[in-house]
Design a protein around this motif. Structure first.
Motif, PDB file in Angstrom:
ATOM      1  N   GLN A   1      83.657   3.708  41.453  1.00 58.47           N
ATOM      2  CA  GLN A   1      84.401   2.458  41.277  1.00 58.47           C
ATOM      3  C   GLN A   1      84.160   1.513  42.438  1.00 58.47           C
ATOM      4  O   GLN A   1      84.038   0.288  42.260  1.00 58.47           O
ATOM      5  CB  GLN A   1      85.901   2.753  41.120  1.00 58.47           C
TER       6      GLN A   1
ATOM      7  N   LYS B   1      80.784   0.043  41.932  1.00 63.20           N
ATOM      8  CA  LYS B   1      80.830  -0.936  40.840  1.00 63.20           C
ATOM      9  C   LYS B   1      81.403  -2.266  41.312  1.00 63.20           C
ATOM     10  O   LYS B   1      80.870  -3.337  41.005  1.00 63.20           O
ATOM     11  CB  LYS B   1      81.673  -0.379  39.693  1.00 63.20           C
ATOM     12  N   ASP B   2      82.492  -2.224  42.092  1.00 65.83           N
ATOM     13  CA  ASP B   2      83.217  -3.449  42.442  1.00 65.83           C
ATOM     14  C   ASP B   2      82.722  -4.121  43.721  1.00 65.83           C
ATOM     15  O   ASP B   2      82.944  -5.316  43.917  1.00 65.83           O
ATOM     16  CB  ASP B   2      84.713  -3.142  42.565  1.00 65.83           C
TER      17      ASP B   2
ATOM     18  N   ARG C   1      89.898  -4.274  38.773  1.00 60.51           N
ATOM     19  CA  ARG C   1      88.872  -4.040  39.769  1.00 60.51           C
ATOM     20  C   ARG C   1      89.533  -3.768  41.117  1.00 60.51           C
ATOM     21  O   ARG C   1      90.704  -4.111  41.342  1.00 60.51           O
ATOM     22  CB  ARG C   1      87.918  -5.219  39.896  1.00 60.51           C
TER      23      ARG C   1
ATOM     24  N   GLU D   1      94.888   4.909  36.916  1.00 61.55           N
ATOM     25  CA  GLU D   1      94.040   4.743  35.736  1.00 61.55           C
ATOM     26  C   GLU D   1      94.763   5.109  34.442  1.00 61.55           C
ATOM     27  O   GLU D   1      94.295   4.751  33.355  1.00 61.55           O
ATOM     28  CB  GLU D   1      92.776   5.590  35.876  1.00 61.55           C
TER      29      GLU D   1
ATOM     30  N   LEU E   1      89.875   1.066  33.340  1.00 66.10           N
ATOM     31  CA  LEU E   1      88.772   0.537  34.125  1.00 66.10           C
ATOM     32  C   LEU E   1      87.433   0.626  33.406  1.00 66.10           C
ATOM     33  O   LEU E   1      86.439   0.058  33.867  1.00 66.10           O
ATOM     34  CB  LEU E   1      88.674   1.292  35.463  1.00 66.10           C
TER      35      LEU E   1
ATOM     36  N   PRO F   1      82.136   3.041  34.785  1.00 65.56           N
ATOM     37  CA  PRO F   1      81.488   2.323  35.909  1.00 65.56           C
ATOM     38  C   PRO F   1      80.062   1.928  35.565  1.00 65.56           C
ATOM     39  O   PRO F   1      79.327   2.702  34.954  1.00 65.56           O
ATOM     40  CB  PRO F   1      81.501   3.368  37.026  1.00 65.56           C
TER      41      PRO F   1
END
Length: 263
Positions: free
Chosen positions: A149, A152-153, A187, A250, A255, A258
């Motif tokens: 995560q 990803k962000d 995010r 979560e 979310l 990813p």
């Protein structure tokens, strides 16, 4: 595993009017319930409030990166004084009985017009969260879903780290830096807050925080905030606690899968 101090199912912060007693029904929780006994020849009052939480490790367990002397001063004196100050305020106000600490923070924030109790309540919440954002042998890198995560962000863990350090060094005055999960944006973001403010008042879900009040690092690092931040990331931060908090969050924030950028 570290416990979480946010309420992931709570909605936006309460809108509090001056007539708080009519707006909120206060649950009577036994450990914070005030009881008055009218008797003869005089009445007595029994009062119990919030207690001081102990860090989830021995007070010398973070040495040499955070000394027992610092924790004794920071947790044993400063954090305790915040809690005692809050309890003294609550002793004068029956209306605020019965809230969990995160509910109390949101109510006293009063949509940006804080009540007198807010600073103590929020700083107690922040410190409880801070102690559980660290662990002996912490630091290094997060693993599995949390790492995915972050990648990803932020593009990469190194990008996250650079942004976290930058936020910590550019925070003006005293306050906190947080890694939070933004509910609406779905995010992770790094958030700076001044003084006692904590992101739960904006409905964010914190994963870790770093105390940037001078008393948090002066005894060990003097005025070297940069070294303190570096040591926190390398040796103290509990990615296990952050991962547990993300997993819990979560359940309420989807979310998705990813999608890690390809360099």
């Amino acid at each position: 595993m570290a416990s979480c101090y946010f309420n992931p199912i709570s909605t936006s912060p309460h809108l509090v009017s001056a007539n708080l007693s009519r707006k909120f029904k206060i649950p009577k929780l036994l450990h914070r319930q005030k009881k008055r006994f009218d008797g003869s020849p005089r009445s007595s009052k029994i009062t119990s409030f919030y207690g001081l939480k102990t860090p989830p490790y021995e007070l010398d367990a973070l040495e040499p990166h955070m000394s027992k002397k610092t924790i004794n001063k920071h947790w044993g004196e400063y954090h305790r004084s915040l809690l005692e100050g809050l309890n003294k305020q609550l002793e004068k106000d029956d209306i605020l009985y019965g809230y969990t600490m995160d509910e109390l923070v949101k109510v006293t924030y009063n949509s940006g017009n804080p009540f007198p109790e807010f600073n103590n309540a929020a700083e107690v919440w922040n410190h409880d969260f801070f102690w559980e954002s660290m662990q002996p042998g912490g630091g290094d890198m997060p693993k599995l879903g949390l790492l995915q995560q972050i990648e990803k962000d932020f593009g990469s863990f190194m990008n996250f780290r650079e942004k976290f350090v930058e936020a910590s060094l550019t925070l003006f005055g005293s306050g906190w830096v947080w890694l939070v999960l933004k509910r609406e944006e779905k995010r992770l973001e790094i958030v700076k807050t001044p003084n006692a403010i904590c992101p739960i008042v904006w409905n964010d879900l914190p994963l870790i925080n770093l105390d940037l009040w001078e008393h948090a690092y002066y005894l060990d690092y003097r005025n070297d905030r940069a070294k303190y931040v570096d040591v926190f990331l390398n040796h103290l931060v509990s990615w296990e606690a952050a991962a547990a908090r993300l997993t819990f969050a979560e359940a309420f924030v989807n979310l998705g899968e990813p999608k890690i950028p390809i360099a």
